[in-house]
Enzyme design. Structure first.
Site, mmCIF file in Angstrom:
data_model
loop_
_atom_site.group_PDB
_atom_site.id
_atom_site.type_symbol
_atom_site.label_atom_id
_atom_site.label_comp_id
_atom_site.label_asym_id
_atom_site.label_seq_id
_atom_site.Cartn_x
_atom_site.Cartn_y
_atom_site.Cartn_z
ATOM 1 N N THR A 1 23.175 -27.046 -22.409
ATOM 2 C CA THR A 1 22.002 -27.838 -21.684
ATOM 3 C C THR A 1 21.811 -28.918 -22.570
ATOM 4 O O THR A 1 21.171 -29.847 -22.051
ATOM 5 C CB THR A 1 20.707 -26.437 -22.023
ATOM 6 O OG1 THR A 1 20.691 -26.278 -23.254
ATOM 7 C CG2 THR A 1 20.719 -25.511 -20.955
ATOM 8 N N ARG B 1 19.088 -19.166 -15.643
ATOM 9 C CA ARG B 1 18.049 -18.259 -15.497
ATOM 10 C C ARG B 1 17.026 -18.978 -16.357
ATOM 11 O O ARG B 1 15.877 -18.345 -16.174
ATOM 12 C CB ARG B 1 18.507 -17.001 -16.151
ATOM 13 C CG ARG B 1 19.484 -16.352 -15.245
ATOM 14 C CD ARG B 1 20.060 -14.843 -15.546
ATOM 15 N NE ARG B 1 20.955 -14.624 -14.830
ATOM 16 C CZ ARG B 1 22.011 -15.086 -14.494
ATOM 17 N NH1 ARG B 1 22.834 -15.892 -15.079
ATOM 18 N NH2 ARG B 1 23.050 -14.351 -13.371
ATOM 19 N N ASP C 1 31.969 -25.996 -16.923
ATOM 20 C CA ASP C 1 31.960 -27.648 -17.121
ATOM 21 C C ASP C 1 32.866 -28.206 -17.796
ATOM 22 O O ASP C 1 32.900 -29.585 -17.908
ATOM 23 C CB ASP C 1 30.609 -27.877 -17.647
ATOM 24 C CG ASP C 1 30.364 -26.958 -18.994
ATOM 25 O OD1 ASP C 1 31.250 -26.958 -19.823
ATOM 26 O OD2 ASP C 1 29.025 -26.773 -19.482
ATOM 27 N N HIS D 1 35.223 -17.999 -15.582
ATOM 28 C CA HIS D 1 34.692 -18.246 -14.147
ATOM 29 C C HIS D 1 35.209 -19.473 -13.757
ATOM 30 O O HIS D 1 34.826 -20.006 -12.686
ATOM 31 C CB HIS D 1 33.024 -18.474 -14.479
ATOM 32 C CG HIS D 1 32.311 -17.291 -14.608
ATOM 33 N ND1 HIS D 1 30.969 -17.142 -15.107
ATOM 34 C CD2 HIS D 1 32.762 -15.869 -14.885
ATOM 35 C CE1 HIS D 1 30.699 -15.934 -15.009
ATOM 36 N NE2 HIS D 1 31.661 -15.076 -14.964
ATOM 37 N N CYS E 1 44.344 -29.451 0.998
ATOM 38 C CA CYS E 1 45.709 -29.360 0.043
ATOM 39 C C CYS E 1 46.455 -30.815 0.409
ATOM 40 O O CYS E 1 46.930 -30.693 1.315
ATOM 41 C CB CYS E 1 46.096 -28.118 0.448
ATOM 42 S SG CYS E 1 47.615 -28.016 -0.833
HETATM 43 P P1 OAD Z 1 21.952 -17.939 -18.316
HETATM 44 O O1 OAD Z 1 21.252 -19.157 -17.687
HETATM 45 O O2 OAD Z 1 21.633 -16.661 -17.516
HETATM 46 O O3 OAD Z 1 21.481 -17.893 -19.832
HETATM 47 C C1 OAD Z 1 21.536 -19.045 -20.449
HETATM 48 C C2 OAD Z 1 20.792 -18.581 -21.964
HETATM 49 O O4 OAD Z 1 21.091 -19.739 -22.631
HETATM 50 C C3 OAD Z 1 19.238 -18.203 -21.674
HETATM 51 O O5 OAD Z 1 19.276 -16.896 -22.263
HETATM 52 C C4 OAD Z 1 18.637 -19.286 -22.393
HETATM 53 O O6 OAD Z 1 17.479 -19.065 -22.997
HETATM 54 C C5 OAD Z 1 19.523 -19.800 -23.438
HETATM 55 N N1 OAD Z 1 19.484 -21.253 -23.761
HETATM 56 C C6 OAD Z 1 19.491 -22.319 -23.080
HETATM 57 N N2 OAD Z 1 19.465 -23.276 -23.689
HETATM 58 C C7 OAD Z 1 19.652 -22.990 -25.121
HETATM 59 C C8 OAD Z 1 20.012 -23.787 -26.185
HETATM 60 N N3 OAD Z 1 19.819 -25.138 -26.188
HETATM 61 N N4 OAD Z 1 20.013 -23.267 -27.268
HETATM 62 C C9 OAD Z 1 20.094 -21.594 -27.340
HETATM 63 N N5 OAD Z 1 20.023 -20.804 -26.212
HETATM 64 C C10 OAD Z 1 19.741 -21.610 -24.983
HETATM 65 O O7 OAD Z 1 23.549 -18.468 -18.279
HETATM 66 P P2 OAD Z 1 24.745 -17.611 -18.549
HETATM 67 O O8 OAD Z 1 24.681 -16.501 -19.481
HETATM 68 O O9 OAD Z 1 25.774 -18.353 -18.768
HETATM 69 O O10 OAD Z 1 28.320 -17.210 -13.237
HETATM 70 O O11 OAD Z 1 25.044 -16.961 -16.948
HETATM 71 C C11 OAD Z 1 26.216 -16.086 -16.682
HETATM 72 C C12 OAD Z 1 26.669 -16.426 -15.425
HETATM 73 O O12 OAD Z 1 25.481 -16.485 -14.409
HETATM 74 C C13 OAD Z 1 27.212 -17.683 -15.054
HETATM 75 O O13 OAD Z 1 28.287 -18.165 -15.641
HETATM 76 C C14 OAD Z 1 26.957 -18.001 -13.430
HETATM 77 C C15 OAD Z 1 25.873 -17.178 -13.292
HETATM 78 O O14 OAD Z 1 25.905 -16.227 -12.222
HETATM 79 C C16 OAD Z 1 29.124 -17.522 -12.044
HETATM 80 O O15 OAD Z 1 28.386 -18.636 -11.480
HETATM 81 C C17 OAD Z 1 29.959 -16.902 -11.520
HETATM 82 ZN ZN ZN Z 2 47.888 -25.724 -0.179
#
Ligand code: OAD
Ligand code: ZN
Length: 248
Positions: free
Chosen positions: A26, A34, A103, A117, A150
């Site tokens: 972020t 989320r 990313d 992922h 492709c």
């Molecule tokens: P989430 O968006 O679920 O969680 C991100 C967490 O990081 C949250 O709890 C925020 O509070 C925290 N956060 C944000 N900025 C921050 C900062 N600067 N310092 C500390 N904490 C911070 O994201 P993921 O856990 O990565 O999957 O989500 C998991 C998966 O859900 C993703 O990979 C995606 C989604 O479905 C797929 O697309 C397959």
């Molecule tokens: Zn191909």
């Protein structure tokens, strides 16, 4: 205090593994999923379903490119948290990073990384093994080939990320589980730790006796298992941990 204690645990560990989520990026300008203003505030999760891609790859690509310009723009760079993990690895204090992020910023910072992922800077053919940079698809789309094809077999190209309804890459997931099982310290960073099977990695690690250290803005479902539950901005906390490890 917690930072010093985490640093001591890391410097004493034989194996430390980091497990990261969208919260580590972020500070690079990429929204998480989320949080307020996150991806799920702007997109319906069903848009990220594999069936959606299959039904109409052209429409899927058109929608996705807007988001990709935001996520993979030239100005998006690793931040101090990515860099701190890369520095810990360089100094021999971190084995590897397992990430849910697509990313590519851990690799850009110089970390070795297991991307469970996938990676959105890459595209993959639906019909053969060919992968290619995202720009291959972008150029085709700009020239009117939609969906992009492709270069080897003419099959449909898909972003090389795991969509809902798809399996996680088997080898990467196995590696991740093995690393979690063998780790002395698991450092979970910037993830809500809510999405399976990724969310089970901290449980796998703690069941085998690993020290779980969480760095996140908010509480997670596995926070009570964590020996250290540091609530803070990863862009500040991880450099502080790196500095503390260096001065142990
Ligand atoms: P989430 O968006 O679920 O969680 C991100 C967490 O990081 C949250 O709890 C925020 O509070 C925290 N956060 C944000 N900025 C921050 C900062 N600067 N310092 C500390 N904490 C911070 O994201 P993921 O856990 O990565 O999957 O989500 C998991 C998966 O859900 C993703 O990979 C995606 C989604 O479905 C797929 O697309 C397959
Ligand atoms: Zn191909």
């Amino acid at each position: 205090e917690d930072i010093t204690a985490v640093a001591r645990a890391i410097s004493e560990a034989e194996s430390t593994v980091a497990f990261t989520g969208a919260g580590i990026s972020t500070a690079s300008g990429i929204p998480d999923f989320r949080s307020e203003g996150g991806i799920w505030d702007r997109y319906d999760p069903s848009e990220f379903h594999y069936s959606k891609f299959k039904a109409d790859p052209a429409a899927f690509w058109e929608k996705r490119l807007e988001l990709y310009d935001e996520i993979y723009g030239e100005e998006i760079r690793p931040n101090s948290a990515h860099e701190a993990l890369a520095a810990l690895e360089e100094a021999g204090h971190l084995d590897t990073v397992i990430t849910q992020n697509v990313d590519g910023l851990h690799a850009a910072a110089g970390s070795s990384v297991i991307e469970i992922h996938g990676n959105g800077q890459r595209v993959a053919c639906e019909s053969c093994d060919r992968t290619a940079p995202l720009d291959t698809a972008r150029e085709q789309i700009e020239n009117g080939t939609l969906p992009p094809e492709c270069p080897d077999c003419g099959g449909v190209l898909k972003p090389d990320v795991v969509l809902f309804g798809e399996q996680l890459p088997r080898v990467a997931l196995q590696q991740a589980k093995r690393l979690a099982r063998d780790a002395d310290v698991l450092l979970a960073v910037g993830s809500s730790l809510t999405v399976e099977p990724a969310a089970s990695l901290p449980r796998i690690a703690t069941r085998k006796g690993a020290t779980l250290a969480i760095v996140n803005l908010e509480e997670t479902p596995v926070s009570e298992r964590a020996e250290f539950d540091i609530r803070g901005d990863v862009a500040n906390v991880l450099p502080a941990i790196r500095d503390a490890v260096e001065s142990v």
